[in-house]
Each structure stands twice: as C-alpha cells, then as structure tokens.
Write an enzyme that holds these catalytic residues in place. Structure first.
Site, PDB file in Angstrom:
ATOM      1  N   LYS A 260       1.070  -1.017   0.011  1.00 19.93           N
ATOM      2  CA  LYS A 260       0.350   0.141   0.164  1.00 19.93           C
ATOM      3  C   LYS A 260       0.719   1.089  -0.250  1.00 19.93           C
ATOM      4  CE  LYS A 260      -4.464  -1.494   2.365  1.00 19.93           C
ATOM      5  NZ  LYS A 260      -3.798  -3.366   2.782  1.00 19.93           N
TER       6      LYS A 260
ATOM      7  N   GLN B  52      -5.386  -2.203   9.670  1.00 18.29           N
ATOM      8  CA  GLN B  52      -4.693  -3.425   8.653  1.00 18.29           C
ATOM      9  C   GLN B  52      -5.394  -4.989   9.506  1.00 18.29           C
ATOM     10  OE1 GLN B  52      -3.731  -4.318   5.722  1.00 18.29           O
ATOM     11  NE2 GLN B  52      -4.091  -6.805   5.608  1.00 18.29           N
TER      12      GLN B  52
ATOM     13  N   ASP C 283     -11.001   2.239   3.685  1.00 18.14           N
ATOM     14  CA  ASP C 283     -11.585   1.141   2.584  1.00 18.14           C
ATOM     15  C   ASP C 283     -13.143   0.966   2.533  1.00 18.14           C
ATOM     16  OD1 ASP C 283      -9.904  -1.760   2.308  1.00 18.14           O
ATOM     17  OD2 ASP C 283      -9.913  -1.723   5.331  1.00 18.14           O
TER      18      ASP C 283
END
Length: 292
Positions: A52, A96, A119
């Site tokens: 990322k 995460q 997200d």
C-alpha cells in the site's frame, strides 16, 4: 480463447490518473495522506501494508504508518485509531486485519471516523451504500467490490440483466458486492451462495458471472461453469506445493475453467491490484470532497 482481465494493467492506468489528480490537489495546498495501522507482524499483513505504501509513493500520496506489537491491548489499538482520526495529515486510513486474537475487530472499526474510512467498510458508509440504490454516492466505497466492477467495466463487460452468482458471505466481498451489483447503474441479478447452500453447483451453472470469494482453493470446477460465463476469482488460499517445497497462493477458480469461460480474472494479478488501486482512489476522493 477466453479474455484475461488484467488487474495489474488496469490498476496501473488508474494509478496514472490518480497521480494527475494528486498533483492538482497539491497545487491547491492539499497533500492526500494514507494511514495504516498494523498490529503484530503477520507476514501477509506486513507485505500487504508495504505494498500500500509503495503504491502511495507511486502516485504521490503521503504515507502515515502506525505499528503496534502483537500483544497490544484493545485500549492501545483504540488510542492509535483516535490518533489517526485527529491527525490532519491523514486523509484516510485503514486498520489492517486480522487483528490479534481476542481483539473485537468490529468495535475497533466502529471507532474509525467514517470520513476517513479508506476501506469503505465502516458501518456508516455501508449504510449509505444500502440507502442509495442509484445516483452518486459521496462516501467511500468498499475497495474489493468496487475493484471488481471497475475491472469489468474497463473491459466493457455489461452486467445489465446478467445473473451473477456470488460465492461467499464474508463482509469484505460476499455481503457487500451485491449492493453494488444491484444498483440501477449496473442492474445485475444476484444470487448469494455459501457453504450451506444446497445444490450450489446448480446456481453456478446458471450464472452469467461467478464471483468466487470463499477462500476454498479450486472450488469452482469446469463442470460448474456455463459456457461463456465470466469468472471473477477473489479467493485467496495458501496451498503447499510439494514440488517447490513452499506455500503458493491459489484462488477459488480451477484454472481449467478458463477454457470454458469467455473472460476471467487471473489469481494473482486480477482483483488484488484493483483493490489496492481503489484504496488509493478512496483517499484521493476524500481529499477532493474536502475541497468541495
């Protein structure tokens, strides 16, 4: 021959466009920043987070890393989340997953500021998606489902009126992709199947499109696929390769299915790169909305 839906190539084009949008934002004094909160040192999570931030560097987004040890308490993680909520340099961020055993993941996700939900999985943002079956949605979209639809659209695969069989009821894909597929701008018909679905093979054989997200290696076999169907493989399993003496990543769709399908996403190299591109897109979109 069936068409390979190349997620790497499509994501590269998206990131090129995002880089231009980031430059326009910077010209107006806004530097988008992606934050990540990593708890523990799970190899898969460490690699994914590193990817990322490599993507961020590629498009000009600032990287904000927060890391905690595997024995961090719920309060420790909650404090880190609140810190990202309050950090003005952080445009959007992710926690995460998975979190260490014993930590209530949903309770942690609930603490994320919905406006910074990179997200697109905060309950508020999912609720906005439920409430708006058509028209523009001004909140972040769930990355993997949005990546799937964006990839299909890039290859001009029209889903209007198509029968889509979704395999798996996880929140990341199975329970959320139907919300996008059934929007009026898409107009697909969705059947959601899972491990307790009876005669699941019959559902697959009727489908124009199969979205496989069960995490069961090679679950979809050639005899389960209608000739000419489109196969989207989102499943990820680690399978031991005796010959190589190591684990390999394997998707839910048996590669022998490719000969039956009209189009397919490779795994890896299909949906994965698109998910990461959509994450960056959410961060840039959040920054653009802040400017009105």
């Amino acid at each position: 021959m069936s068409l390979k839906l190349d997620g790497k190539q499509t994501a590269a084009r998206i990131k090129s466009d995002l880089a231009r949008r980031v430059e326009r934002l910077k010209a107006r004094g806004i530097v988008p920043g992606l934050g990540t909160l990593l708890v523990g040192s799970d190899p898969g999570s460490v690699k994914y987070v590193a990817g990322k931030h490599a993507d961020c560097e590629e498009v000009g987004i600032a990287s904000i890393r927060r890391e905690l040890p595997a024995d961090a308490s719920f309060d420790d993680i909650a404090d880190a989340v609140r810190g990202l909520n309050e950090d003005p340099a952080c445009t959007g961020y992710i926690v995460q997953l998975p979190l260490p055993e014993g930590i209530d993941e949903n309770a942690i996700i609930d603490l994320i500021d919905p406006k910074k939900d990179a997200d697109g999985m905060h309950p508020y943002n999912l609720g906005e998606l439920v409430l708006h079956p058509h028209g523009e949605i001004a909140t972040p979209l769930p990355c993997t489902p949005n990546g799937v639809l964006t990839l299909l659209d890039h290859y001009d695969i029209d889903l209007k009126g198509k029968e889509v069989c979704v395999l798996g009821r996880g929140i990341t894909v199975g329970r959320t992709i139907g919300l996008l597929l059934t929007r009026r701008e898409v107009n697909a018909t969705v059947t959601l199947c899972h491990t307790r679905t009876r005669n699941i093979e019959e559902h697959m054989r009727r489908a124009d499109v199969i979205v496989a997200a069960m995490g069961s290696a090679g679950f979809v076999k050639p005899e389960d696929v209608k000739p000419g169907a489109v196969l989207v493989d989102v499943g990820v399993s680690r399978v031991w390769d005796e010959g190589a003496g190591r684990y390999r990543i394997k998707g839910d769709v048996d590669k022998a299915c490719y000969d039956v399908a009209s189009a397919y996403t490779p795994n890896p190299g299909g949906v994965g790169p698109m998910t990461r591109a959509m994450l960056l897109g959410n961060v840039v979109g959040i920054a653009e909305r802040q400017l009105g």
